[in-house]
Design a protein around this motif. Structure first.
Motif, short mmCIF file in Angstrom:
data_model
loop_
_atom_site.label_atom_id
_atom_site.label_comp_id
_atom_site.label_asym_id
_atom_site.label_seq_id
_atom_site.Cartn_x
_atom_site.Cartn_y
_atom_site.Cartn_z
N ARG A 53 0.80 -1.12 -0.08
CA ARG A 53 -0.12 0.02 0.05
C ARG A 53 0.82 1.21 0.03
O ARG A 53 0.63 2.15 -0.61
N PHE A 54 1.74 1.23 0.94
CA PHE A 54 2.62 2.44 0.97
C PHE A 54 3.39 2.68 -0.30
O PHE A 54 3.49 3.66 -0.69
N TYR A 57 1.36 4.11 -3.18
CA TYR A 57 0.90 5.59 -2.97
C TYR A 57 2.30 6.35 -3.45
O TYR A 57 2.04 7.47 -4.04
N PHE A 58 3.28 5.92 -2.68
CA PHE A 58 4.45 6.79 -2.88
C PHE A 58 4.82 6.70 -4.47
O PHE A 58 5.46 7.83 -5.04
N LEU A 61 2.53 9.12 -6.15
CA LEU A 61 2.70 10.58 -5.93
C LEU A 61 3.81 11.33 -6.56
O LEU A 61 3.73 12.55 -6.54
N ARG A 74 6.73 19.13 -5.49
CA ARG A 74 6.38 18.02 -4.70
C ARG A 74 7.34 17.55 -3.78
O ARG A 74 7.10 17.68 -2.60
N GLU A 161 -3.72 18.92 -4.57
CA GLU A 161 -2.46 18.21 -4.85
C GLU A 161 -1.49 18.76 -3.63
O GLU A 161 -0.95 17.66 -3.04
N GLU A 164 -2.54 17.21 -0.63
CA GLU A 164 -2.42 15.64 -0.45
C GLU A 164 -0.85 15.36 -0.06
O GLU A 164 -0.76 14.49 0.82
N VAL A 165 -0.01 16.19 -0.69
CA VAL A 165 1.62 15.86 -0.33
C VAL A 165 1.83 16.26 0.90
O VAL A 165 2.53 15.48 1.46
N TRP A 168 0.13 13.59 3.33
CA TRP A 168 1.00 12.29 3.15
C TRP A 168 2.37 12.16 3.70
O TRP A 168 2.59 11.31 4.40
N HIS A 171 1.85 11.80 7.39
CA HIS A 171 1.70 10.44 7.68
C HIS A 171 2.99 9.52 7.52
O HIS A 171 3.38 8.82 8.55
N THR A 172 3.73 9.72 6.49
CA THR A 172 5.00 9.06 6.54
C THR A 172 5.85 9.53 7.34
O THR A 172 6.63 8.52 7.80
#
Length: 196
Positions: A53-54, A57-58, A61, A74, A161, A164-165, A168, A171-172
């Motif tokens: 999953r990780f 997404y990475f 993105l 980004r 966006e 989102e970055v 994320w 989260h990371t």
């Protein structure tokens, strides 16, 4: 049959016990290899579902093309969030990537070292300020923040966006800070080579 003994403590790259390279399940080996066996993917690979999953997404993105924001923006957001959170792994990894995207490793390091003193364009400054606000005080984001981003040339889809970055990477960062994942040695050797 691969050796499934755990790596000795001297080789610890995270707070969890990792098998030696080559001892991972067959179905996750390609994922680890695709990311050059880096510490973050080896750590997440302890739970193959999380790793898949990780990484998915990475990879999406941070693809070079097909996103609204150019790659260097980004990466700039990734550096700003990671520096703010104190995630050494993500900060060094994305500072190197920012330098590659900019074609200027020194500028990327200056940005990472001090976001306040970095020489940024108005659009870059707006993105950095937004990313830091998302990281530290998301409840203080109001219409004036969106106005500043629009004034810097971003439309609403770009802003989503950027959000989102920013989100994320928060989260990371929390995943890798909590796991205590160490930056790979190659990041430091590469950094020294770039400086010469």
């Amino acid at each position: 049959m691969p050796d499934t003994h755990l790596a000795p403590a001297a080789e610890a790259i995270a707070r969890v016990h990792l098998p030696r390279l080559g001892a991972e399940p067959e179905n996750i080996r390609a994922l680890i290899e695709r990311h050059a066996g880096e510490n973050w993917v080896r750590t997440l690979a302890l739970n193959p579902d999380t790793a898949r999953r990780f990484a998915s997404y990475f990879e999406d993105l941070f693809r070079v093309n097909g996103a609204r924001l150019p790659l260097h923006e980004r990466e700039l957001i990734a550096v700003a969030v990671s520096a703010t959170n104190g995630c050494g792994l993500c900060e060094i990894h994305h500072t190197i990537a920012l330098g590659e995207a900019l074609g200027d490793a020194v500028r990327a390091r200056r940005i990472a070292l001090d976001l306040h003193l970095a020489v940024l364009s108005p659009r870059e400054r707006a993105l950095v300020e937004f990313a830091v606000k998302v990281t530290k005080t998301p409840k203080q984001i109001d219409e004036s923040v969106f106005h500043n981003l629009r004034a810097a040339g971003l439309d609403d889809a770009d802003i989503i966006e950027a959000l989102e970055v920013s989100a994320w990477f928060n989260h990371t960062n929390r995943i890798f800070i909590a796991l205590g994942v160490q930056p790979d040695e190659k990041y430091f050797f590469r950094d020294a080579q770039d400086a010469q």
